[in-house]
Design a protein around this motif. Structure first.
Motif, PDB file in Angstrom:
ATOM      1  N   MET A  28     -76.214 -19.352 -28.644  1.00  0.00           N
ATOM      2  CA  MET A  28     -76.611 -18.499 -27.528  1.00  0.00           C
ATOM      3  C   MET A  28     -75.401 -18.282 -26.637  1.00  0.00           C
ATOM      4  O   MET A  28     -74.687 -19.220 -26.302  1.00  0.00           O
ATOM      5  N   VAL A  30     -73.915 -16.422 -22.944  1.00  0.00           N
ATOM      6  CA  VAL A  30     -74.321 -15.914 -21.637  1.00  0.00           C
ATOM      7  C   VAL A  30     -73.090 -15.402 -20.905  1.00  0.00           C
ATOM      8  O   VAL A  30     -72.043 -16.071 -20.902  1.00  0.00           O
ATOM      9  N   ILE A  37     -72.278  -8.517 -23.423  1.00  0.00           N
ATOM     10  CA  ILE A  37     -73.465  -9.091 -24.070  1.00  0.00           C
ATOM     11  C   ILE A  37     -74.053  -8.106 -25.080  1.00  0.00           C
ATOM     12  O   ILE A  37     -74.436  -8.491 -26.193  1.00  0.00           O
ATOM     13  N   SER A  41     -74.348  -9.126 -28.984  1.00  0.00           N
ATOM     14  CA  SER A  41     -75.715  -9.584 -29.234  1.00  0.00           C
ATOM     15  C   SER A  41     -76.096  -9.631 -30.719  1.00  0.00           C
ATOM     16  O   SER A  41     -76.851 -10.509 -31.148  1.00  0.00           O
ATOM     17  N   ASP A  46     -78.630 -15.527 -30.030  1.00  0.00           N
ATOM     18  CA  ASP A  46     -79.262 -15.017 -28.810  1.00  0.00           C
ATOM     19  C   ASP A  46     -78.173 -14.709 -27.797  1.00  0.00           C
ATOM     20  O   ASP A  46     -77.120 -15.369 -27.778  1.00  0.00           O
ATOM     21  N   ALA A  47     -78.411 -13.708 -26.968  1.00  0.00           N
ATOM     22  CA  ALA A  47     -77.437 -13.315 -25.954  1.00  0.00           C
ATOM     23  C   ALA A  47     -78.167 -12.962 -24.663  1.00  0.00           C
ATOM     24  O   ALA A  47     -79.146 -12.205 -24.695  1.00  0.00           O
ATOM     25  N   GLN A  48     -77.702 -13.520 -23.550  1.00  0.00           N
ATOM     26  CA  GLN A  48     -78.366 -13.314 -22.275  1.00  0.00           C
ATOM     27  C   GLN A  48     -77.364 -12.869 -21.212  1.00  0.00           C
ATOM     28  O   GLN A  48     -76.229 -13.344 -21.172  1.00  0.00           O
ATOM     29  N   ILE A  49     -77.808 -11.970 -20.331  1.00  0.00           N
ATOM     30  CA  ILE A  49     -77.013 -11.568 -19.175  1.00  0.00           C
ATOM     31  C   ILE A  49     -77.415 -12.463 -18.011  1.00  0.00           C
ATOM     32  O   ILE A  49     -78.608 -12.623 -17.732  1.00  0.00           O
ATOM     33  N   GLY A  50     -76.443 -13.063 -17.336  1.00  0.00           N
ATOM     34  CA  GLY A  50     -76.801 -13.909 -16.209  1.00  0.00           C
ATOM     35  C   GLY A  50     -75.598 -14.543 -15.541  1.00  0.00           C
ATOM     36  O   GLY A  50     -74.542 -14.701 -16.151  1.00  0.00           O
ATOM     37  N   CYS A  52     -74.362 -17.843 -14.334  1.00  0.00           N
ATOM     38  CA  CYS A  52     -74.691 -19.243 -14.565  1.00  0.00           C
ATOM     39  C   CYS A  52     -74.259 -20.177 -13.438  1.00  0.00           C
ATOM     40  O   CYS A  52     -74.445 -21.384 -13.540  1.00  0.00           O
ATOM     41  N   VAL A  57     -80.913 -19.630 -13.198  1.00  0.00           N
ATOM     42  CA  VAL A  57     -80.506 -18.957 -14.437  1.00  0.00           C
ATOM     43  C   VAL A  57     -80.289 -19.986 -15.546  1.00  0.00           C
ATOM     44  O   VAL A  57     -80.772 -19.826 -16.672  1.00  0.00           O
ATOM     45  N   LEU A  61     -82.663 -21.306 -19.307  1.00  0.00           N
ATOM     46  CA  LEU A  61     -82.107 -21.345 -20.663  1.00  0.00           C
ATOM     47  C   LEU A  61     -82.561 -22.567 -21.454  1.00  0.00           C
ATOM     48  O   LEU A  61     -82.391 -22.608 -22.673  1.00  0.00           O
TER      49      LEU A  61
END
Length: 216
Positions: A28, A30, A37, A41, A46-50, A52, A57, A61
């Motif tokens: 994953m 981020v 992202i 992706s 898995d790929a998340q925008i955030g 950290c 946030v 996860l």
């Protein structure tokens, strides 16, 4: 196979994510940058925008589910330090953080990092040794004193066995592996006869191996 979280998709983070995926890990990633992202992706699990640096946030996860968490933030050290600390507070099993200076490593280790890596420093040192030494094709440091080097064999070894050349006694180095054409042989036996184009991986004190390589 491991479950891996990589925070920060700079050059190092990207290369790390792709290699970890290639090695069949669940990865994953981020990053705050939506474009990065979106681009990555399809290449990871898995790929998340955030952001950290925000605890909510990271909490979302499920930090405790990852075997290893990498912090590869490249823009601000403050962000890297905050994220490292938050990861440990949220139950991260093992945190590896990126640093560029010794003082950064010191603070990261004090604030939750289990391990610190110096990709720029390590690459610079490796390149400097490889390019300043004679006949060193590759190099990997094990400790302050000992390293593994890939080097060609001496011409005088051709047609002779490992036992005959007695490299351990004469040069204080150990042969770990032999590359011959497209074949490799790990921990070769004493009766192995060297061929002209063989390459060897040797283990020894760096000063001993470099001295030896200068005489090949």
């Amino acid at each position: 196979m491991k479950s891996v979280l990589i925070i920060g998709m700079g050059a190092f983070g990207r290369h790390l994510a792709l290699k970890m995926t290639e090695l069949k890990n669940d990865v994953m990633i981020v990053d705050k940058d939506a474009a990065i992202i979106e681009d990555m992706s399809s290449q990871v699990t898995d790929a998340q925008i955030g952001d950290c640096t925000k605890e909510d946030v990271l909490r979302a996860l499920g930090i405790g589910n990852f075997d290893v968490c990498f912090v590869t933030i490249g823009d601000t050290f403050q962000s890297s330090l905050e994220i490292t600390s938050l990861l440990k507070d949220l139950g991260a099993k093992y945190v590896i953080s990126k640093a560029s200076r010794d003082i950064q490593a010191k603070f990261l280790l004090k604030n939750g990092a289990d391990e610190v890596v110096y990709p720029d420093k390590d690459m610079a040192e490796k390149l400097a040794i490889r390019c300043s030494a004679n006949n060193v094709l590759d190099y990997f440091s094990i400790s302050n004193d000992y390293s593994i080097f890939e080097i060609p064999i001496m011409k005088s070894w051709t047609g002779r066995s490992i036992e005959e050349i007695n490299v351990r006694k004469k040069h204080h180095i150990n042969i770990l592996l032999i590359k011959s054409d497209s074949n490799t042989m790990s921990l070769p036996k004493a009766d192995y006869i060297f061929k002209e184009d063989d390459l060897v991986l040797v283990l020894g004190k760096s000063e001993d191996v470099l001295r030896f390589s200068d005489n090949i």
